[in-house]
Design an enzyme around this catalytic site. Structure first.
Site, mmCIF file in Angstrom:
data_model
loop_
_atom_site.group_PDB
_atom_site.id
_atom_site.type_symbol
_atom_site.label_atom_id
_atom_site.label_comp_id
_atom_site.label_asym_id
_atom_site.label_seq_id
_atom_site.Cartn_x
_atom_site.Cartn_y
_atom_site.Cartn_z
ATOM 1 N N TYR A 150 0.853 -1.188 0.000
ATOM 2 C CA TYR A 150 0.000 0.000 0.000
ATOM 3 C C TYR A 150 0.888 1.236 0.000
ATOM 4 O O TYR A 150 1.871 1.294 0.747
ATOM 5 C CB TYR A 150 -0.888 0.018 1.259
ATOM 6 C CG TYR A 150 -1.668 1.309 1.409
ATOM 7 C CD1 TYR A 150 -2.975 1.402 0.936
ATOM 8 C CD2 TYR A 150 -1.092 2.438 1.988
ATOM 9 C CE1 TYR A 150 -3.674 2.594 1.044
ATOM 10 C CE2 TYR A 150 -1.794 3.634 2.096
ATOM 11 C CZ TYR A 150 -3.088 3.697 1.622
ATOM 12 O OH TYR A 150 -3.788 4.874 1.711
ATOM 13 N N GLU A 166 -3.190 7.527 -4.196
ATOM 14 C CA GLU A 166 -3.100 6.255 -3.468
ATOM 15 C C GLU A 166 -2.989 5.076 -4.438
ATOM 16 O O GLU A 166 -3.705 5.021 -5.431
ATOM 17 C CB GLU A 166 -4.355 6.075 -2.592
ATOM 18 C CG GLU A 166 -4.359 4.794 -1.773
ATOM 19 C CD GLU A 166 -5.717 4.539 -1.110
ATOM 20 O OE1 GLU A 166 -5.820 4.769 0.099
ATOM 21 O OE2 GLU A 166 -6.655 4.123 -1.805
#
Ligand code: GDP
Ligand code: MN
Length: 380
Positions: free
Chosen positions: A101, A189
């Site tokens: 992530y 993101e």
């Protein structure tokens, strides 16, 4: 402005961030054409501006043309958390060894940019933060100094990404930071950022929020705007020139001044209610503005009560009271209205309303009383 995944990936590409080859499709046959072009296996992904598409059946692998027909057919038209899928993204499927992530966003409290990096990607970062907070490596970045490769290298080590992924990931993080800053994002993101079995790092998903305040220097954002599906309430409010933001609750709010409007939201929350909107009618609380405000709030089927909170300063409360009565003649309002009128000429204003008060037009002496009354009605 939130981007669709495919737009986020286009945006990433401009900054040299590796994504899989693919294209969008609005029909099953278009999906087939893209799959044939990029080569099997492919992954078919619902394009909706909401997370958790994988779990909702909006991300499917397809090994051949029949799979593409089946899955594209199922995904197009699918409802994911209230968002209907009108378009899919078809890309060459990746083999996944690891899911990480990575994101950049603004840390308002520390007045810095905030990088988040984790070796545990693929799941929602909120879940990781809850269950295993140590698995996230946070990096505060001074906006003047930026993010250099040396810092990114230390960061990927701290996050304990696999050794083979570190150098590529560090380089990608520098590019993602460039995208986030030069590209004027509020959020950039990648989840998951993957490591493939042949040791390549690339972005499998893209979540990008653009900072609208910077749109003046990004004429190229026009193409993103073209696909935006605006909240119908916000669209109507914009056409009427109102400062309105749609929310999910049941108490419609009209206040004068942004500060008072925000306090009104807080007080409604404090007494157990939920706001349906933010709406600042500014200083010009005349009949036209009041009618427009009520019309927009009235168009929201979730609204069960309207809370009008006015503190007269330059705005005179007697003018507001006349505006409310005039507005009620023009618009037929379905929800009860609770008013708190205070400040300049409040006594005159209340006197104007007095003969018209009934179960659907109520005044209360204070902001707190009015909030309680409105929330009682909304929650009844
Ligand atoms: P989200 O659920 O909306 O965040 O959609 P993602 O794009 O993140 O996809 C969800 C999950 O689907 C990922 O975490 C992967 O596990 C899986 N997935 C997505 N693309 C691929 C792919 O190309 N190959 C494989 N094997 N899995 C994929
Ligand atoms: Mn994702």
């Amino acid at each position: 402005m939130d981007l669709f995944e495919y737009q986020g990936k286009q945006y990433f590409s401009r900054f040299g961030i590796a994504v899989s080859p693919g294209d969008v499709a609005d029909t099953v046959e278009q999906a087939v054409a893209v799959a044939e072009r990029v080569g099997y296996p492919v992954v078919i992904k619902a394009q909706v501006k909401v997370g958790g598409r994988g779990k909702a059946g909006g991300v499917k692998l397809a090994d051949n043309i029949d799979d593409v027909r089946l899955h594209a057919g199922n995904i197009l038209g699918l409802d994911i958390k209230g968002h209907v899928v009108h378009r899919v993204w078809v890309e060459r499927s990746s083999d996944i060894a690891k899911e990480y992530y990575a994101s950049f966003t603004l840390d308002r409290q520390n007045k810095t940019h905030l990088g988040m990096l984790s070796a545990q990607g693929g799941v929602e970062i909120e879940v990781v933060a809850e269950e295993n907070p140590d698995a996230i490596a946070f990096l505060q970045i001074d906006p003047v100094r930026g993010l250099d490769l040396a810092t990114a290298r230390r960061w990927v080590a701290e996050a304990e990404l696999d050794e083979v992924a570190r150098e590529q990931a560090a380089e990608m993080l520098v590019k993602l930071y460039d995208c986030y800053t030069t590209g004027d994002c509020d959020l950039a993101e990648i989840n998951p950022l993957i490591l493939t079995p042949d040791n390549k790092v690339h972005a499998l998903d893209a979540k990008v929020t653009l900072d609208e305040n910077a749109s003046f220097r990004h004429p190229e954002w026009e193409e993103f705007r073209a696909t935006e599906t605006e909240d119908p309430r916000e669209k109507m409010a914009k056409e009427k020139g109102l400062n309105y933001i749609g929310l999910e609750g049941t108490v419609g709010i009209i206040a004068n001044g942004a500060g008072l409007a925000m306090s009104t939201l807080d007080v409604v929350n404090q007494v157990g209610g939920t706001a349906a909107n933010f709406l600042d009618i500014g200083g010009g609380a005349n009949a036209d503005v009041m009618a427009s405000a009520m019309e927009v709030i009235n168009s929201d089927p979730k609204v069960r009560v309207i809370f009008v909170n006015i503190f007269g300063g330059i705005t005179r409360v007697d003018e507001v009271a006349k505006g409310v009565l005039e507005a009620l003649k023009r618009v037929s309002i379905t929800s009860p209205i609770v008013l708190r009128l205070d400040g300049t000429n409040a006594i005159e204003g209340r006197a104007i309303l007095a003969p018209h008060l009934n179960d659907n037009l109520i005044t209360e002496p204070t902001m707190l009383d009015a909030a309680r009354r409105a929330v009682d009605i909304a929650n009844a």
